[in-house]
Design an enzyme around this catalytic site. Structure first.
Site, PDB file in Angstrom:
ATOM      1  N   GLU A 172       0.853  -1.365  -0.001  1.00  0.00           N
ATOM      2  CA  GLU A 172       0.167   0.024  -0.109  1.00  0.00           C
ATOM      3  C   GLU A 172       0.864   1.264   0.057  1.00  0.00           C
ATOM      4  O   GLU A 172       0.758   2.073   0.722  1.00  0.00           O
ATOM      5  CB  GLU A 172      -0.889   0.091   1.283  1.00  0.00           C
ATOM      6  CG  GLU A 172      -1.922  -1.019   1.438  1.00  0.00           C
ATOM      7  CD  GLU A 172      -3.031  -1.003   2.278  1.00  0.00           C
ATOM      8  OE1 GLU A 172      -2.722   0.152   3.229  1.00  0.00           O
ATOM      9  OE2 GLU A 172      -4.060  -1.595   2.645  1.00  0.00           O
ATOM     10  N   ASN A 315      -5.832  -5.093  -1.743  1.00  0.00           N
ATOM     11  CA  ASN A 315      -6.378  -4.652  -0.434  1.00  0.00           C
ATOM     12  C   ASN A 315      -7.634  -4.015  -0.617  1.00  0.00           C
ATOM     13  O   ASN A 315      -7.695  -3.008  -1.056  1.00  0.00           O
ATOM     14  CB  ASN A 315      -5.563  -4.027   0.571  1.00  0.00           C
ATOM     15  CG  ASN A 315      -4.172  -4.803   0.682  1.00  0.00           C
ATOM     16  OD1 ASN A 315      -4.020  -5.865   0.521  1.00  0.00           O
ATOM     17  ND2 ASN A 315      -3.246  -4.290   1.600  1.00  0.00           N
ATOM     18  N   TYR A 317     -11.114  -2.850   1.433  1.00  0.00           N
ATOM     19  CA  TYR A 317     -11.930  -2.869   2.579  1.00  0.00           C
ATOM     20  C   TYR A 317     -13.274  -2.176   2.503  1.00  0.00           C
ATOM     21  O   TYR A 317     -14.221  -2.636   3.117  1.00  0.00           O
ATOM     22  CB  TYR A 317     -10.923  -1.987   3.635  1.00  0.00           C
ATOM     23  CG  TYR A 317      -9.923  -2.790   4.305  1.00  0.00           C
ATOM     24  CD1 TYR A 317      -8.649  -2.850   3.720  1.00  0.00           C
ATOM     25  CD2 TYR A 317      -9.968  -3.544   5.397  1.00  0.00           C
ATOM     26  CE1 TYR A 317      -7.488  -3.480   4.229  1.00  0.00           C
ATOM     27  CE2 TYR A 317      -8.904  -4.158   6.031  1.00  0.00           C
ATOM     28  CZ  TYR A 317      -7.924  -4.218   5.334  1.00  0.00           C
ATOM     29  OH  TYR A 317      -6.627  -4.811   6.154  1.00  0.00           O
ATOM     30  N   GLU A 406      -5.610  -8.438   0.954  1.00  0.00           N
ATOM     31  CA  GLU A 406      -6.393  -7.947   2.486  1.00  0.00           C
ATOM     32  C   GLU A 406      -7.868  -7.719   2.237  1.00  0.00           C
ATOM     33  O   GLU A 406      -8.129  -6.897   1.451  1.00  0.00           O
ATOM     34  CB  GLU A 406      -5.531  -6.831   3.149  1.00  0.00           C
ATOM     35  CG  GLU A 406      -4.333  -7.167   3.647  1.00  0.00           C
ATOM     36  CD  GLU A 406      -3.804  -5.732   4.247  1.00  0.00           C
ATOM     37  OE1 GLU A 406      -4.401  -5.081   4.828  1.00  0.00           O
ATOM     38  OE2 GLU A 406      -2.615  -5.723   4.239  1.00  0.00           O
TER      39      GLU A 406
HETATM   40  C1  PNW Z   1      -3.880  -1.952   5.718  1.00  0.00           C
HETATM   41  N1  PNW Z   1      -8.429   2.284   3.456  1.00  0.00           N
HETATM   42  O1  PNW Z   1      -4.264  -0.472   5.661  1.00  0.00           O
HETATM   43  C2  PNW Z   1      -2.869  -2.174   6.246  1.00  0.00           C
HETATM   44  O2  PNW Z   1      -2.063  -2.831   5.017  1.00  0.00           O
HETATM   45  C3  PNW Z   1      -2.782  -3.050   7.332  1.00  0.00           C
HETATM   46  O3  PNW Z   1      -1.356  -3.143   7.927  1.00  0.00           O
HETATM   47  C4  PNW Z   1      -3.503  -2.456   8.312  1.00  0.00           C
HETATM   48  O4  PNW Z   1      -3.627  -3.153   9.675  1.00  0.00           O
HETATM   49  C5  PNW Z   1      -4.936  -2.735   7.842  1.00  0.00           C
HETATM   50  O5  PNW Z   1      -5.168  -2.365   6.689  1.00  0.00           O
HETATM   51  C6  PNW Z   1      -6.146  -2.464   8.758  1.00  0.00           C
HETATM   52  O6  PNW Z   1      -6.155  -1.149   8.773  1.00  0.00           O
HETATM   53  C7  PNW Z   1      -5.187   0.297   5.236  1.00  0.00           C
HETATM   54  O7  PNW Z   1      -8.567   3.496   3.818  1.00  0.00           O
HETATM   55  C8  PNW Z   1      -5.425   1.322   5.249  1.00  0.00           C
HETATM   56  O8  PNW Z   1      -9.320   1.569   2.621  1.00  0.00           O
HETATM   57  C9  PNW Z   1      -6.334   2.095   4.598  1.00  0.00           C
HETATM   58  C10 PNW Z   1      -7.520   1.310   4.065  1.00  0.00           C
HETATM   59  C11 PNW Z   1      -7.280  -0.017   3.705  1.00  0.00           C
HETATM   60  C12 PNW Z   1      -6.107  -0.492   4.258  1.00  0.00           C
END
Ligand code: PNW
Length: 518
Positions: A172, A315, A317, A406
């Site tokens: 990321e 990744n 989310y 992720e």
């Molecule tokens: C990831 N978003 O970060 C990281 O790769 C991990 O280390 C972290 O623990 C995990 O997500 C959970 O937060 C992100 O805004 C940060 O969509 C932001 C986002 C997604 C992933």
């Protein structure tokens, strides 16, 4: 026979390589052991006020001493993949000289994983830059950091190539570049104040870093290609980059301008990282809008970049709406824009402002999509995964291999004040994961996207960066105030069942096919 949705899910998920993920600074601890040097996250977390809770990764989950126990959990889960990262400062304390003890630690980890039949998917850089390199300018110093990173990468491919076949250069970049060097809430915490940004322009520095990171990726991949041929030390090794995006969804789906705004955000936040890997250059929209703030690639860099990913690490989310801020019909069509920021003024100048906003430089109207959780940013939006997978396949080709590297959920009822019985019964995480796995299955089975794996964040509750230990993403609870005991949550058993059903049905289906063929 009626096939119930969960069974259908099990059967269709059969082809996925399921995995869980962690990263070094978030779980290892042992920051002053085994000859490890300090990283920017040690410095950052020990600077008063930087992490609101005062938490640090000094001990974290103490995975450094307990990896055997943690890998027993992996084996019990039945995952075929484990995504983890190497701490650069553990293997090269000052960023350059090899620390044999650090190498031995990771050899022990990889050996154990291979004994268990679990494939390691290894990230070289999950944000823990050796402090010594930051002192030399870190990612801002391209001529220092590019060779330093590629030497580190090459050393890892040589050392671990026989054991590790799937590599990730960066996790990321968007997060560590824009969050760290613009908002300043991740290490090294730059530019949280305007006065430390070059010319008071907060985008110049992150874009310079973005450029260095991409060039460093290209050189690292070139080093891997030298070793990955027949007889090489990293024979049959594959490499990619992991990127995250909050899917941009048009606020008003019947408004063209909102679709353009959404596309613009996808290009400026995801394409900025991934277009170079597939096409050899930034998206045209990004180049036009950022003008001279974004250094161009040289011809050599472009040719190293093009084709520098063997898979697309995603990744995903959550999602946010995008809406056009301009009434002019083609305002989001960057094709009409000037090529230098100096030429941009008036309405076009607003596009730069929009660019800043969409890259997170300034707060803007970014309404979340989906169901809220406890984090403030993570809303459950499973459809976003399917849509993003399709966006990737459309832009980079239907055959592009995608690994969901992720997806995960911070639990609603996992705070330490609540009784354990409640905290461990993480039905909200199960619901989230069920929907996200199904979205990935649909992308593959219905839409024909080449999704090969699904990796869940995270195996363990761990150090959640600027949010400290307050946000728990684990399938396994870690009792921070009770000897760091590991307690599997309900979602752990759920995933265990899903994987064993999927595997059984996969094997069953193959046996059936064999019989039919005879
Ligand atoms: C990831 N978003 O970060 C990281 O790769 C991990 O280390 C972290 O623990 C995990 O997500 C959970 O937060 C992100 O805004 C940060 O969509 C932001 C986002 C997604 C992933």
């Amino acid at each position: 026979d009626v096939v119930s949705p969960p069974e259908l899910l099990d059967a269709s998920a059969a082809g996925f390589a399921f995995g869980v993920a962690t990263s070094a600074y978030q779980v290892e601890g042992g920051v002053r052991e085994g000859g490890r040097g300090p990283s920017i996250w040690d410095t950052f977390s020990h600077t008063p006020g930087r992490i609101p809770s005062g938490d640090t990764g000094d001990v974290a989950c103490d995975h450094f001493h307990r990896f055997e126990e943690d890998f027993a959990l992996l084996a019990a889960l039945g995952v075929s993949t484990y995504r983890m990262s190497i701490a650069w400062p553990r293997v090269m304390p000052d960023g350059r000289a090899i620390n044999r003890e650090g190498l031995r630690f990771y050899h022990a980890l990889f050996d154990r994983l291979l004994e268990l039949g679990i494939e390691p998917l290894v990230t070289l850089y999950h944000w823990d830059l050796p402090q010594a390199l930051e002192d030399e300018g870190g990612w801002r110093n391209k001529s220092m950091i590019v060779p330093a990173f590629s030497r580190y990468a090459a050393a890892m491919f040589t050392e671990f190539g026989p054991k590790v076949k799937v590599w990730t250069t960066f996790n990321e970049p968007a997060t560590f570049v824009f969050i760290a060097s613009d908002l300043g809430i991740h290490a090294p915490g730059r530019c949280s104040h305007r006065e430390i940004c070059a010319e008071g322009d907060s985008l110049r520095e992150p874009l310079l870093i973005a450029h260095s990171v991409l060039v460093a990726h290209a050189h690292a991949v070139a080093a891997l290609r030298e070793q990955s041929g027949a007889g090489g030390t990293c024979e049959r090794c594959r490499v990619g980059m992991v990127n995250c995006i909050k899917l941009a969804a048009p606020m008003n789906a019947s408004r063209d301008a909102d679709w353009q705004a959404a596309q613009w955000r996808m290009e400026s936040e995801l394409g900025i990282w991934t277009d170079p890997l597939y096409f050899g250059d930034y998206p045209r929209s990004v180049v036009l809008a950022s003008g001279d703030l974004l250094p161009p690639f040289s011809a050599e860099e472009r040719s190293l970049l093009k084709g520098s990913a063997d898979y697309f690490g995603l990744n995903l989310y959550t999602a946010q709406f995008a809406a056009a801020r301009f009434s002019r019909p083609n305002a989001a069509d960057m094709g009409v824009m000037a090529t230098s920021s100096a030429e941009l003024n008036g309405e076009e100048g607003d596009l730069i402002a929009q660019w800043r906003e969409t890259t997170g430089a300034a707060a803007g109207p970014r309404e979340p999509v989906g169901e809220p959780g406890p984090t403030g940013w993570l809303f459950a939006a499973p459809g976003a995964l399917r849509t993003t997978l399709n966006w990737v396949a459309q832009r980079y080709g239907q055959r592009t291999e995608v690994i969901v590297t992720e997806a995960g959920w911070a639990g609603m009822r996992e705070s330490s004040e609540l009784p354990l019985r409640i905290a461990l019964d993480d039905q909200d995480r199960i619901a989230f994961l069920f929907e996200y796995v199904r979205a990935a299955v649909q992308a593959r089975v219905v839409d024909g996207v080449n999704v090969s794996g699904f990796v869940i964040w995270s195996l363990l509750d761990n150090f959640e960066w600027n949010n400290g230990f307050g946000q728990r993403f684990g399938l396994v609870r870690v009792q921070y105030d009770d000897g760091l005991r590991r307690l599997p949550k309900a979602s752990f058993s759920w995933l265990q069942r899903l994987i064993s059903n999927a595997t059984a049905q996969h094997t069953g289906a193959r046996a059936l096919l064999r019989r039919t063929a005879q």
